[in-house]
Design a protein around this motif. Structure first.
Motif, mmCIF file in Angstrom:
data_model
loop_
_atom_site.group_PDB
_atom_site.id
_atom_site.type_symbol
_atom_site.label_atom_id
_atom_site.label_comp_id
_atom_site.label_asym_id
_atom_site.label_seq_id
_atom_site.Cartn_x
_atom_site.Cartn_y
_atom_site.Cartn_z
ATOM 1 N N GLY A 76 0.720 -1.018 -0.017
ATOM 2 C CA GLY A 76 0.041 0.048 -0.064
ATOM 3 C C GLY A 76 0.911 1.213 -0.172
ATOM 4 O O GLY A 76 1.762 1.496 0.757
ATOM 5 N N ILE A 77 0.696 2.196 -0.967
ATOM 6 C CA ILE A 77 1.465 3.133 -1.244
ATOM 7 C C ILE A 77 0.640 4.542 -0.829
ATOM 8 O O ILE A 77 -0.072 4.912 -1.377
ATOM 9 N N ARG A 78 1.378 5.377 -0.195
ATOM 10 C CA ARG A 78 0.891 6.829 -0.216
ATOM 11 C C ARG A 78 1.777 7.805 -0.596
ATOM 12 O O ARG A 78 2.897 7.540 -0.407
ATOM 13 N N VAL A 79 1.106 8.679 -1.378
ATOM 14 C CA VAL A 79 2.174 9.477 -2.204
ATOM 15 C C VAL A 79 2.377 10.786 -1.407
ATOM 16 O O VAL A 79 1.446 11.143 -0.316
ATOM 17 N N GLU A 80 3.338 11.568 -1.340
ATOM 18 C CA GLU A 80 3.565 12.836 -0.693
ATOM 19 C C GLU A 80 2.463 13.796 -0.629
ATOM 20 O O GLU A 80 1.910 14.130 0.399
ATOM 21 N N ARG A 81 2.502 14.336 -2.088
ATOM 22 C CA ARG A 81 1.342 15.359 -1.924
ATOM 23 C C ARG A 81 0.589 14.940 -3.043
ATOM 24 O O ARG A 81 0.843 14.417 -4.144
#
Length: 164
Positions: A76-81
């Motif tokens: 699961g990846i969360r991007v910075e902005r």
């Protein structure tokens, strides 16, 4: 965009698609028999389904273990902005990673969900995880490992009279 959104699938089309999902190498004559058509109209329907983009491709489904890819990882990846630039650069990098067999933009705690196949944990860490962590757009990675797969690469659940 394909023409598949405009194509109305009838019961015969759905039966053809179900049979092709089960065995893409089925002979046209056997396929025609099973759907109640003669071979020529059956072949024309399959070609129409292909040209409309309903049938995207034919491929062999390999045993991951038999080819040495025994570890399946879900990241699961969360991007910075949340920006198009970050998402686009992330997707471009992921599409270049052959170990990533699926990438989905998702809702919830993560922005993207990846399915990765590798031989072992060391390969995941040294190959995929390092490349992902080097991407500037990534804020967080949460990883889960499949202990056993009970169903993967399953056929789509087709229903007559409904496009879902």
């Amino acid at each position: 965009m394909t023409n598949s959104a405009k194509l109305q699938l009838d019961a015969i089309d759905l039966k053809l698609l179900s049979l092709l999902q089960a065995d893409a190498r089925i002979a046209n004559i056997a396929l025609a028999e099973q759907v109640g058509l003669s071979p020529s109209p059956c072949s024309r329907r399959v070609k129409l389904l292909e040209s409309a983009g309903v049938v995207e491709a034919y491929r062999a489904i390999l045993s991951r273990t038999a080819v040495g890819l025994s570890l399946t990882v879900f990241s699961g990846i969360r991007v910075e902005r949340h920006s198009h630039e970050n998402a686009d650069s992330f997707v471009k990098a992921v599409l270049a990673m052959p170990e990533v067999v699926a990438c989905h933009l998702v809702s919830g705690d993560h922005d993207f969900l990846l399915e990765v196949v590798v031989p072992d944990m060391a390969t995941y860490e040294s190959s995929v995880l390092r490349r992902l962590l080097a991407l500037p757009a990534i804020r967080d990675i949460r990883t889960s490992f499949a202990m056993r797969s009970y169903k993967a690469n399953g056929p789509l659940p087709l229903r007559e009279g409904s496009r879902w």
